[in-house]
Design a protein around this motif. Structure first.
Motif, mmCIF file in Angstrom:
data_model
loop_
_atom_site.group_PDB
_atom_site.id
_atom_site.type_symbol
_atom_site.label_atom_id
_atom_site.label_comp_id
_atom_site.label_asym_id
_atom_site.label_seq_id
_atom_site.Cartn_x
_atom_site.Cartn_y
_atom_site.Cartn_z
ATOM 1 N N TYR A 5 79.178 17.539 40.139
ATOM 2 C CA TYR A 5 79.728 16.551 39.215
ATOM 3 C C TYR A 5 79.469 15.139 39.739
ATOM 4 O O TYR A 5 79.924 14.774 40.833
ATOM 5 C CB TYR A 5 81.221 16.787 39.043
ATOM 6 N N CYS A 63 70.922 27.179 47.279
ATOM 7 C CA CYS A 63 70.705 26.130 46.290
ATOM 8 C C CYS A 63 69.255 26.206 45.812
ATOM 9 O O CYS A 63 68.320 26.180 46.618
ATOM 10 C CB CYS A 63 70.979 24.763 46.916
ATOM 11 N N GLU A 81 83.147 21.230 40.419
ATOM 12 C CA GLU A 81 82.190 21.451 41.503
ATOM 13 C C GLU A 81 81.768 20.110 42.110
ATOM 14 O O GLU A 81 80.951 19.390 41.537
ATOM 15 C CB GLU A 81 80.965 22.206 40.980
ATOM 16 N N TYR A 121 85.489 20.363 49.648
ATOM 17 C CA TYR A 121 86.301 20.603 48.457
ATOM 18 C C TYR A 121 87.644 19.886 48.572
ATOM 19 O O TYR A 121 88.115 19.270 47.618
ATOM 20 C CB TYR A 121 86.528 22.103 48.246
ATOM 21 N N HIS A 138 78.851 27.955 46.512
ATOM 22 C CA HIS A 138 77.705 28.568 45.847
ATOM 23 C C HIS A 138 76.461 28.509 46.724
ATOM 24 O O HIS A 138 75.735 29.500 46.882
ATOM 25 C CB HIS A 138 77.431 27.865 44.511
ATOM 26 N N ARG A 167 71.959 18.009 43.136
ATOM 27 C CA ARG A 167 72.634 17.774 44.424
ATOM 28 C C ARG A 167 72.575 16.301 44.812
ATOM 29 O O ARG A 167 72.487 15.953 45.988
ATOM 30 C CB ARG A 167 72.031 18.671 45.515
ATOM 31 N N CYS A 190 78.699 23.446 49.507
ATOM 32 C CA CYS A 190 79.544 24.073 48.497
ATOM 33 C C CYS A 190 79.444 25.589 48.642
ATOM 34 O O CYS A 190 78.477 26.111 49.223
ATOM 35 C CB CYS A 190 79.181 23.640 47.086
ATOM 36 N N GLU A 213 82.524 22.508 33.022
ATOM 37 C CA GLU A 213 82.582 23.253 34.289
ATOM 38 C C GLU A 213 82.053 22.442 35.466
ATOM 39 O O GLU A 213 82.361 22.746 36.617
ATOM 40 C CB GLU A 213 81.806 24.573 34.173
ATOM 41 N N TYR A 214 81.284 21.395 35.195
ATOM 42 C CA TYR A 214 80.779 20.546 36.272
ATOM 43 C C TYR A 214 81.918 19.871 37.034
ATOM 44 O O TYR A 214 81.805 19.600 38.230
ATOM 45 C CB TYR A 214 79.854 19.466 35.711
#
Length: 347
Positions: free
Chosen positions: A163, A91, A159, A321, A85, A251, A83, A155-156
């Motif tokens: 999620y 992470c 992502e 994504y 981020h 994760r 991801c 907001e999860y």
């Protein structure tokens, strides 16, 4: 004095972890407990009429001048392409920090502060600290054949690495059905719309904040998400018989063996992997130690990717994504078709 600071932007679970860890550290060193940002924590415990649903002692009102040192919990991060981020910021995978356990008088503790070893010695005290006022208690959802799913949406949902997939919930429900074939399920969530999309047909509620907390705390069986909100209700529960949580925590969807973070392995919880197999906390810890020995990703965790490696990882993140949103679009289309066909059959 040993204390911490409650921050804007933290959720209730994160705030309680900071509070509990710092208060336990103060208790351990026979020091005064000081709290900065007490009003922020008090506000997040608001129930009916704005009154807090816990009689939580806020310690001594503190200021930066009350502390001789500020200790920031040590961080460890892995850079991956699963991801955006984790590629840019890494992470968070840190375990317990000995520096927190050794905090001296005069320390302001800051950080994630979620490792069980920081507070496990004082579990009974924590139950008393976080006791819900009688007028907020309810056991209406504490049946022997009811399992509560505490689902995190919001907001999860945007992502894909974070999620939790539908399969996590359905696999966990199968395990609960093995305990009782007549087991029923109910969702407590911050996002009822997302819950209905992911698990249509299952009763879903977003009660008031106090009732969400109490229903989770008093459940007999729990399936929780990778959110800090559910931890203390589950940890202090005197009714719960089984708790299932996602293996690898934040994760679960993408890890090849690392935890995000290691701090979220808790005794008494069972952890479900992507294949639907359950693991004890002890088994998870042993497996993680072996992973650390052989994983090049973990051994190179301090190296931020650049050049061709970073470009490749960006492509990996972009693909992940696109795949995630394609699957979501497919599910949405399937639901719409079912709805249309159902209407046609009823004509």
């Amino acid at each position: 004095m040993i204390g911490t600071q409650i921050l804007e932007g933290q959720g209730l679970g994160n705030r309680l972890f900071c509070y509990v860890t710092a208060r336990c550290a103060a208790l351990e060193k026979n020091a005064e407990f000081g709290l900065m940002g007490a009003d922020i924590l008090r506000k997040s415990l608001s129930g009916k009429n704005g009154e807090p649903y816990m009689d939580l002692w806020m310690g001594k009102e503190a200021s930066p001048e009350d502390f001789s040192q500020r200790y920031e919990e040590k961080e460890e991060r892995i850079f991956t392409g699963t991801c955006g981020h984790d590629l840019e910021h890494g992470c968070y995978v840190a375990g317990a920090d000995e520096g927190v356990l050794k905090a001296a008088d005069g320390t302001l503790l800051m950080g994630n502060l979620q490792a069980e070893c920081y507070f496990e010695k004082y579990k009974e005290e924590i139950r008393k600290w976080l006791k819900v006022k009688p007028e907020y208690e309810t056991f209406a959802y504490s049946r022997d054949n009811l399992c509560v799913l505490n689902m995190r949406g919001g907001e999860y949902t945007g992502e894909p690495a974070l999620y939790l997939r539908k399969k996590y919930w359905t696999d966990a429900m199968k395990h609960m059905k093995q305990i009782r074939p007549d087991m029923e399920f109910m969702i407590v969530t911050d996002d009822v719309e997302a819950a209905h999309k992911l698990l249509p047909g299952i009763e879903a509620h977003h009660f008031t904040p106090d009732k969400d907390y109490v229903v989770v705390k008093n459940a007999k069986y729990l399936i929780i998400s990778n959110s800090s909100f559910a931890f203390f209700p589950a940890y202090t529960s005197e009714t719960v018989k089984k708790v299932i949580a996602p293996k690898y925590w934040a994760r679960h969807n993408v890890s090849d063996g690392y935890w995000a973070s290691e701090q979220n392995i808790y005794s008494g919880f069972m952890y479900l992997d992507r294949k639907g197999k359950l693991f004890s906390a002890e088994a998870c810890k042993k497996e993680l130690e072996e992973y650390k020995k052989v994983s090049a990703k973990f051994q190179n965790r301090k190296q931020k990717p650049d050049g061709l490696k970073k470009k490749w990882m960006k492509l990996e993140a972009a693909f992940f994504y696109k795949w995630y949103y394609a699957v979501r679009a497919g599910r949405s289309l399937k639901r719409r078709l079912k709805c249309i066909l159902g209407k046609e059959e009823n004509k």
